[in-house]
Design an enzyme around this catalytic site. Structure first.
Site, PDB file in Angstrom:
ATOM      1  N   HIS A 145      45.834  34.361  39.705  1.00 29.01           N
ATOM      2  CA  HIS A 145      45.382  35.447  40.582  1.00 29.01           C
ATOM      3  C   HIS A 145      46.094  35.402  41.932  1.00 29.01           C
ATOM      4  CE1 HIS A 145      42.404  38.527  41.621  1.00 29.01           C
ATOM      5  NE2 HIS A 145      42.268  37.939  42.788  1.00 29.01           N
ATOM      6  N   ASP A 190      43.879  35.962  34.557  1.00 24.77           N
ATOM      7  CA  ASP A 190      44.628  35.362  35.669  1.00 24.77           C
ATOM      8  C   ASP A 190      43.850  34.243  36.351  1.00 24.77           C
ATOM      9  OD1 ASP A 190      42.716  36.577  37.283  1.00 24.77           O
ATOM     10  OD2 ASP A 190      44.116  37.865  38.366  1.00 24.77           O
ATOM     11  N   SER A 212      44.095  41.757  45.187  1.00 25.28           N
ATOM     12  CA  SER A 212      42.730  41.390  44.820  1.00 25.28           C
ATOM     13  C   SER A 212      41.722  42.430  45.299  1.00 25.28           C
ATOM     14  CB  SER A 212      42.420  39.998  45.383  1.00 25.28           C
ATOM     15  OG  SER A 212      41.243  39.462  44.823  1.00 25.28           O
TER      16      SER A 212
END
Length: 418
Positions: free
Chosen positions: A395, A362, A209
Site C-alpha cells: 500500500h 496490497d 490512499s
C-alpha cells in the site's frame, strides 16, 4: 490454480497494465527547472496532514485530567502529530481529548470538542506532510515529493500540497459537512492558482490512499466544465473502489469510534463490491455478514444507534456513489501482498481476537476492491481515458519503493509537453 498462477506472474512481471478507452499519452520527459510543465497537486493519505489547535475559554478539561485546562488559552500548538506529547502520560490524555470530534445533532454535522479550534498546517505546500520517520515519509508522499523535485518540480511553484482534516471524511451530498466543504473550496482555489501561475496549464492531481476518497469526491462535485479546464490528469494511487476490512476490525474493539471519528466509517467495505453473492466478510456460527449487512454487523458489535444512523446516512451513500471522475485517470495499485479478506468470530464473541483469513491485495486493500476500479471507473462510458496499473508493491510501497515510484513519476510526467 488461478491464485498460484497469479503469484507466478508477480515473480516475472514488474507490473500488470490494463488500458481502457483513449490512446496512451506520449512517453515521459524529464523537465528542467525552467521548463514549462503541468503543475502537480498532491493529496496525501490518512494521518499525513498536520493539525494545530488552540483552546478558548469554553474548553472544559475531562474531570479525570484537570491538567488539560492548564495550557495557555488562545495560543496555537501542535495537535497532530505530536509524538513528544503522546509519550508524556500527563499530556497524552489532553491530546486525545482535544483531538476528538463530536456529532452535533442540531447542525447535523461533526465539530471539535467545545472550546477547541483547529487548523490544517501548510495548505498549498508539501513541506508539512508528516515525515518524522522513514516509514511516515514513505507513506505520506515524502519520497514522491523528493522524486518530483529531482525531476525539476519546485514546491510552491509547480508542486503543491493539499492537506486536509483527515478526522472528518466527506459526507453524502445533502448532508452538512463543513470540514469537507472548506477543503473543497480551498482545493479549488489552489488548483486555479497553480494553473494561473503556470501559464494557464491545467494541473495533474495526484492522491494516495484515503486522499483518493477526498480527491474523487472533490472532482465528482466540481462542475464538468471546471474539470475540463483545470484538470489535465488524475493519478490515484492505493485507493480501491470497495474499501477494506481493517475498519471493521477496529470498530469491533472500539465501537464508539463510529460517533467520535467519522473517518472510521468512510472506508468500510462497500456493498457495491462486497455485497450479496460475494464471500462473507465476517463469519460466525450463527450468521455471516457481507457489506450488505453492515448495519446489522455494527449493531451486533455494540456501535451506538447514532453510529449506525451516521453510517447509513453519511458514509454509505458516499460508498455507493463511488464513480468515475470523468477526467483522464490512471489508477495505480499494489498487489501480491497478504491482505485481510475475512474475519472469523466463530463463537460470536466479538470481544475475542478473530481468526483472520488472508488473500491477495496490497496489505490493506483486498484485490476485489482494487479490481473493482476497472469496472466502476474503467467501465463508465463517460470515462474517455482510463489506465489501470497493478504493481508488485504494498500500500505504501506504491509511492515509495524504487520501481513503483518510478512508474508513478512517469505517469505524472507523461502529461508534460515534449
Amino acid at each position: 490454480m488461478a491464485s498460484h498462477l497469479h503469484r507466478l506472474l508477480l515473480l516475472f512481471l514488474p507490473s500488470l497494465l490494463l488500458f481502457r478507452r483513449g490512446p496512451p499519452p506520449p512517453p515521459p520527459t524529464t523537465p528542467s527547472p525552467s521548463a514549462a510543465v503541468y503543475p502537480v497537486v498532491l493529496v496525501p493519505g490518512n494521518t499525513c496532514s498536520q493539525l494545530e489547535a488552540r483552546l478558548t475559554d469554553a474548553y472544559e478539561p475531562p474531570p479525570e485530567s484537570p491538567q488539560c485546562g492548564a495550557r495557555e488559552r488562545g495560543r496555537w500548538f501542535r495537535l497532530w502529530r505530536n509524538a513528544t506529547a503522546m509519550d508524556d502520560p500527563a499530556v497524552k490524555p489532553c491530546i486525545v481529548d482535544q483531538f476528538r470530534v463530536v456529532y452535533d445533532p442540531a447542525a447535523r454535522d461533526f465539530r471539535n470538542v467545545p472550546g477547541v479550534e483547529t487548523r490544517v498546517i501548510g495548505f498549498g505546500s508539501t513541506a508539512d506532510f508528516l515525515a518524522d520517520t522513514q516509514a511516515n515519509k514513505d507513506l505520506c508522499l515524502g519520497t514522491l515529493v523528493e522524486a518530483l523535485q529531482q525531476a525539476g518540480y519546485r514546491d510552491g511553484e509547480t508542486l503543491f500540497g493539499a492537506p486536509y482534516d483527515f478526522r472528518q471524511a466527506p459526507a453524502a451530498p445533502g448532508q452538512p459537512c463543513r470540514a469537507f466543504a472548506r477543503f473543497t473550496r480551498r482545493l479549488r482555489k489552489l488548483v486555479e492558482r497553480a494553473s494561473r501561475e503556470n501559464g494557464g496549464r491545467p494541473v495533474v492531481l495526484v492522491s494516495h490512499s484515503q486522499g483518493g476518497y477526498f480527491a474523487l469526491e472533490f472532482l465528482n462535485r466540481s462542475p464538468p466544465s471546471w474539470r475540463r479546464k483545470f484538470v489535465k490528469h488524475y493519478v490515484m494511487a492505493s485507493t480501491g473502489a470497495g474499501g477494506f476490512l481493517l475498519g471493521m476490525r477496529n470498530l469491533v474493539s472500539a465501537p464508539d469510534q463510529a460517533v467520535e471519528a467519522p473517518d472510521a466509517l468512510v472506508a468500510l467495505p462497500s456493498p457495491t463490491v462486497f455485497g450479496a453473492g460475494t464471500p462473507p466478510l465476517v463469519v460466525t456460527r450463527e450468521r455471516n455478514y457481507t457489506a450488505g449487512d453492515m448495519s446489522e454487523f455494527l449493531t451486533a458489535i455494540g456501535v451506538p444507534p447514532l453510529g449506525v444512523t451516521l453510517y447509513e446516512t453519511r458514509a454509505l451513500p458516499v460508498q455507493l456513489g463511488f464513480r468515475a471522475p470523468v477526467v483522464p485517470t490512471t489508477c495505480i495499485n499494489g498487489i501480491g501482498v497478504s491482505t485481510m479478506r475475512q474475519l472469523v468470530y466463530w463463537d460470536g464473541n466479538f470481544s475475542e481476537t478473530p481468526e483472520v483469513v488472508y488473500g491477495d491485495g496490497d496489505g490493506l486493500l483486498p484485490s476485489a476492491s482494487i479490481l473493482a476500479l476497472d469496472t466502476v471507473i474503467g467501465g463508465d462510458p463517460r470515462q474517455e481515458y482510463y489506465k489501470s496499473i497493478k504493481l508488485a508493491a504494498s500500500h505504501a510501497g506504491v509511492v515509495s519503493d524504487a520501481a513503483a515510484l518510478k512508474r508513478v513519476v512517469d505517469e505524472i510526467l507523461w502529461s508534460n509537453p515534449m
